[in-house]
Design an enzyme around this catalytic site. Structure first.
Site, PDB file in Angstrom:
ATOM      1  N   ALA A 172       0.821  -1.223   0.000  1.00 32.99           N
ATOM      2  CA  ALA A 172       0.000   0.000   0.000  1.00 32.99           C
ATOM      3  C   ALA A 172       0.849   1.265   0.000  1.00 32.99           C
ATOM      4  CB  ALA A 172      -0.919  -0.013   1.219  1.00 32.99           C
ATOM      5  N   ARG A 193       6.836  -2.596   3.267  1.00 32.47           N
ATOM      6  CA  ARG A 193       8.102  -2.496   4.021  1.00 32.47           C
ATOM      7  C   ARG A 193       8.371  -1.065   4.456  1.00 32.47           C
ATOM      8  NH1 ARG A 193      11.508  -5.176  -0.656  1.00 32.47           N
ATOM      9  NH2 ARG A 193      10.112  -3.707  -1.675  1.00 32.47           N
ATOM     10  N   SER A 204      -1.591  -9.670 -13.810  1.00 28.91           N
ATOM     11  CA  SER A 204      -1.032  -8.800 -14.861  1.00 28.91           C
ATOM     12  C   SER A 204      -1.341  -9.398 -16.228  1.00 28.91           C
ATOM     13  CB  SER A 204       0.485  -8.708 -14.695  1.00 28.91           C
ATOM     14  OG  SER A 204       1.067  -8.071 -15.803  1.00 28.91           O
ATOM     15  N   TYR A 208       9.294 -12.852 -14.484  1.00 24.90           N
ATOM     16  CA  TYR A 208       8.173 -12.012 -14.019  1.00 24.90           C
ATOM     17  C   TYR A 208       6.856 -12.553 -14.583  1.00 24.90           C
ATOM     18  CZ  TYR A 208       4.956  -8.174 -13.236  1.00 24.90           C
ATOM     19  OH  TYR A 208       3.855  -7.443 -12.848  1.00 24.90           O
ATOM     20  N   LYS A 219       3.426 -14.102 -12.647  1.00 30.43           N
ATOM     21  CA  LYS A 219       2.046 -13.622 -12.808  1.00 30.43           C
ATOM     22  C   LYS A 219       1.150 -14.719 -13.391  1.00 30.43           C
ATOM     23  CE  LYS A 219       2.345  -9.599 -10.878  1.00 30.43           C
ATOM     24  NZ  LYS A 219       1.571  -9.280  -9.667  1.00 30.43           N
ATOM     25  N   VAL A 229       0.637   0.323 -16.275  1.00 32.34           N
ATOM     26  CA  VAL A 229       0.158   1.312 -15.298  1.00 32.34           C
ATOM     27  C   VAL A 229       1.372   2.136 -14.876  1.00 32.34           C
ATOM     28  CG1 VAL A 229      -1.141   1.642 -13.167  1.00 32.34           C
ATOM     29  CG2 VAL A 229      -1.292  -0.564 -14.362  1.00 32.34           C
ATOM     30  N   THR A 288       3.482   3.690 -12.447  1.00 32.01           N
ATOM     31  CA  THR A 288       3.723   3.666 -10.995  1.00 32.01           C
ATOM     32  C   THR A 288       5.247   3.627 -10.820  1.00 32.01           C
ATOM     33  OG1 THR A 288       3.785   1.253 -10.952  1.00 32.01           O
ATOM     34  CG2 THR A 288       1.623   2.259 -10.623  1.00 32.01           C
ATOM     35  N   GLU A 289       5.689   3.175  -9.667  1.00 32.88           N
ATOM     36  CA  GLU A 289       7.138   2.999  -9.465  1.00 32.88           C
ATOM     37  C   GLU A 289       7.622   1.662 -10.039  1.00 32.88           C
ATOM     38  OE1 GLU A 289       7.971   3.658  -5.297  1.00 32.88           O
ATOM     39  OE2 GLU A 289       6.855   5.538  -5.331  1.00 32.88           O
ATOM     40  N   PHE A 290       6.696   0.927 -10.663  1.00 33.32           N
ATOM     41  CA  PHE A 290       6.987  -0.425 -11.162  1.00 33.32           C
ATOM     42  C   PHE A 290       8.246  -0.482 -12.033  1.00 33.32           C
ATOM     43  CE2 PHE A 290       6.422  -3.619 -14.509  1.00 33.32           C
ATOM     44  CZ  PHE A 290       6.155  -4.771 -13.787  1.00 33.32           C
TER      45      PHE A 290
HETATM   46  P1  NDP Z   1       4.854   0.013  -7.216  1.00 35.70           P
HETATM   47  O1  NDP Z   1       6.305  -0.284  -7.306  1.00 35.70           O
HETATM   48  O2  NDP Z   1       4.416   1.415  -7.309  1.00 35.70           O
HETATM   49  O3  NDP Z   1       4.257  -0.634  -5.880  1.00 35.70           O
HETATM   50  C1  NDP Z   1       4.633  -1.915  -5.445  1.00 35.70           C
HETATM   51  C2  NDP Z   1       4.226  -2.091  -3.997  1.00 35.70           C
HETATM   52  O4  NDP Z   1       4.591  -3.424  -3.581  1.00 35.70           O
HETATM   53  C3  NDP Z   1       4.931  -1.108  -3.074  1.00 35.70           C
HETATM   54  O5  NDP Z   1       4.000  -0.610  -2.161  1.00 35.70           O
HETATM   55  C4  NDP Z   1       5.961  -1.963  -2.353  1.00 35.70           C
HETATM   56  O6  NDP Z   1       6.135  -1.497  -1.027  1.00 35.70           O
HETATM   57  C5  NDP Z   1       5.254  -3.319  -2.330  1.00 35.70           C
HETATM   58  N1  NDP Z   1       6.196  -4.415  -2.133  1.00 35.70           N
HETATM   59  C6  NDP Z   1       7.176  -4.831  -2.969  1.00 35.70           C
HETATM   60  N2  NDP Z   1       7.869  -5.825  -2.392  1.00 35.70           N
HETATM   61  C7  NDP Z   1       7.306  -6.038  -1.171  1.00 35.70           C
HETATM   62  C8  NDP Z   1       7.579  -6.917  -0.101  1.00 35.70           C
HETATM   63  N3  NDP Z   1       8.589  -7.807  -0.152  1.00 35.70           N
HETATM   64  N4  NDP Z   1       6.803  -6.869   0.999  1.00 35.70           N
HETATM   65  C9  NDP Z   1       5.791  -5.978   1.065  1.00 35.70           C
HETATM   66  N5  NDP Z   1       5.469  -5.116   0.092  1.00 35.70           N
HETATM   67  C10 NDP Z   1       6.234  -5.151  -1.007  1.00 35.70           C
HETATM   68  O7  NDP Z   1       4.177  -0.864  -8.363  1.00 35.70           O
HETATM   69  P2  NDP Z   1       2.643  -1.128  -8.767  1.00 35.70           P
HETATM   70  O8  NDP Z   1       1.708  -0.354  -7.942  1.00 35.70           O
HETATM   71  O9  NDP Z   1       2.582  -0.992 -10.229  1.00 35.70           O
HETATM   72  O10 NDP Z   1       2.554  -2.679  -8.425  1.00 35.70           O
HETATM   73  C11 NDP Z   1       1.503  -3.253  -7.669  1.00 35.70           C
HETATM   74  C12 NDP Z   1       1.156  -4.603  -8.256  1.00 35.70           C
HETATM   75  O11 NDP Z   1       0.638  -4.415  -9.565  1.00 35.70           O
HETATM   76  C13 NDP Z   1       2.328  -5.571  -8.398  1.00 35.70           C
HETATM   77  O12 NDP Z   1       1.893  -6.853  -8.020  1.00 35.70           O
HETATM   78  C14 NDP Z   1       2.636  -5.521  -9.895  1.00 35.70           C
HETATM   79  O13 NDP Z   1       3.228  -6.711 -10.335  1.00 35.70           O
HETATM   80  C15 NDP Z   1       1.244  -5.339 -10.443  1.00 35.70           C
HETATM   81  N6  NDP Z   1       1.136  -4.822 -11.811  1.00 35.70           N
HETATM   82  C16 NDP Z   1       1.710  -3.623 -12.157  1.00 35.70           C
HETATM   83  C17 NDP Z   1       1.578  -3.144 -13.453  1.00 35.70           C
HETATM   84  C18 NDP Z   1       2.233  -1.890 -13.909  1.00 35.70           C
HETATM   85  O14 NDP Z   1       2.377  -1.686 -15.133  1.00 35.70           O
HETATM   86  N7  NDP Z   1       2.623  -0.985 -13.029  1.00 35.70           N
HETATM   87  C19 NDP Z   1       0.791  -3.879 -14.433  1.00 35.70           C
HETATM   88  C20 NDP Z   1       0.244  -5.118 -13.970  1.00 35.70           C
HETATM   89  C21 NDP Z   1       0.398  -5.544 -12.696  1.00 35.70           C
HETATM   90  P3  NDP Z   1       7.508  -1.433  -0.220  1.00 35.70           P
HETATM   91  O15 NDP Z   1       8.619  -1.244  -1.212  1.00 35.70           O
HETATM   92  O16 NDP Z   1       7.324  -0.265   0.697  1.00 35.70           O
HETATM   93  O17 NDP Z   1       7.574  -2.725   0.520  1.00 35.70           O
HETATM   94  C1  8X3 Z   2       3.228  -5.210 -15.440  1.00 37.07           C
HETATM   95  C2  8X3 Z   2       2.903  -5.002 -16.860  1.00 37.07           C
HETATM   96  O1  8X3 Z   2       3.611  -5.574 -19.234  1.00 37.07           O
HETATM   97  O2  8X3 Z   2       5.284  -4.609 -17.754  1.00 37.07           O
HETATM   98  O3  8X3 Z   2       2.779  -6.428 -14.992  1.00 37.07           O
HETATM   99  O4  8X3 Z   2       4.584  -6.877 -17.465  1.00 37.07           O
HETATM  100  S1  8X3 Z   2       4.165  -5.559 -17.852  1.00 37.07           S
END
Ligand code: NDP
Ligand code: 8X3
Length: 257
Positions: A14, A38, A144, A157, A161, A190, A192-194
């Site tokens: 979150a 974390r 995903s 990755y 998924k 999406v 984000t910080e992804f």
């Molecule tokens: P962000 O990097 O913005 O957020 C990821 C979140 O996961 C952070 O809050 C991070 O918190 C938490 N996290 C990572 N590792 C851990 C851990 N070991 N324990 C607890 N929390 C953890 O990315 P998104 O919001 O994009 O990602 C959220 C989800 O969406 C993921 O599952 C991602 O695979 C999925 N997703 C994302 C897409 C995209 O394009 N962005 C597309 C499809 C799916 P902290 O570091 O504080 O622990």
């Molecule tokens: C995140 C989307 O296409 O980068 O799951 O794998 S992608």
């Protein structure tokens, strides 16, 4: 529409992106929030922001979902008024690297597998028995497009998924005969910080992922999660794939420049 007023919602990951957006949407609807990640300071900032805009109860948990003992302890030591979790949003997840499989980095693999698969399993294993006992609950897994389509260098990755997708399906089957619902929400791109995390902080490379594209926002995904949990109680949304208009498949993206 099912009300989620006063429902207890546990959101993993979150502190950023989709998880943080879910926290805001659920706060707006009157849910009580358990926010886990974390980075406690980021959770605190989010809680402060949410509390300015909504009257909502928030409980913060600093948690690394890869640590099974920590997950067990986090769930079993929740204060009594927080222990009856109604909705679990398994969102914590990450990608690390974009390398050919035969050149991949072992640490990257382990981080993805331990977080995206094992972390999700631990949360599910420790939270769902209480849901079964109480005869109510909903698990939403954030999958995903990568779980539906493997793309070059996405190997591990995408594998994690695909596993999330199979686990969601398995959980739904194993909960048949209970009122507990299971949904998988599977986005495409999406912003984000992804990508920053994927490229180990190389923000130039991360920014290029979204260049010339109008990606989904975390709020777009949170809307879909909210839709899933607010359907009437006899309706289960099994799986939703959502992507930007500028994206047609995992690799087919329309770039305007
Ligand atoms: P962000 O990097 O913005 O957020 C990821 C979140 O996961 C952070 O809050 C991070 O918190 C938490 N996290 C990572 N590792 C851990 C851990 N070991 N324990 C607890 N929390 C953890 O990315 P998104 O919001 O994009 O990602 C959220 C989800 O969406 C993921 O599952 C991602 O695979 C999925 N997703 C994302 C897409 C995209 O394009 N962005 C597309 C499809 C799916 P902290 O570091 O504080 O622990
Ligand atoms: C995140 C989307 O296409 O980068 O799951 O794998 S992608």
């Amino acid at each position: 529409m099912l009300s989620i007023q006063n429902q207890i919602v546990l959101i993993t990951g979150a502190s950023s992106g989709i998880g943080a957006a879910c926290a805001k949407v659920f706060a707006n609807a009157g849910a009580k929030l358990i926010l886990a990640a974390r980075r406690l300071e980021r959770l605190q900032e989010l809680a402060d922001e949410v509390s300015k805009n909504f009257t909502t109860d928030i409980h913060l948990v600093q948690l690394d979902v890869r640590d099974r003992t920590a997950v067990e302890s986090a769930i079993s030591t929740l204060p009594p008024s927080w222990s009856e979790i109604d909705i679990l949003i398994n969102n914590a997840g990450l990608s690390r690297g974009l390398d050919k499989l035969h050149e991949g980095d072992f640490q990257d693999w382990e981080e993805m597998i331990d977080t995206n698969i094992k972390g999700l399993l631990y949360l599910t294993r420790y939270v769902v028995p209480g849901m079964v006992k109480r005869d109510r609950g909903h698990v939403v897994n954030i999958g995903s497009i990568a779980g539906h389509q493997t793309y070059p260098s996405g190997n591990v990755y995408c594998g994690t998924k695909a596993a999330v997708r199979a686990i969601s399906e398995g959980l739904k089957q194993d909960l048949l005969g209970t009122p507990i619902r299971v949904s998988s929400v599977d986005p495409g791109m999406v912003e984000t910080e992804f990508s920053d995390v994927r490229f180990h902080g190389d923000s130039d490379r991360a920014n290029k992922v979204y260049q010339g594209v109008k990606p989904l926002t975390p709020d777009d995904v949170a809307d879909v999660v909210f839709f899933c949990v607010t359907r009437p109680s006899h309706v289960n949304i099994n799986e939703v794939v959502l992507m930007p208009v500028d994206q047609a498949s995992a690799t087919l993206v329309n770039r305007r420049n």
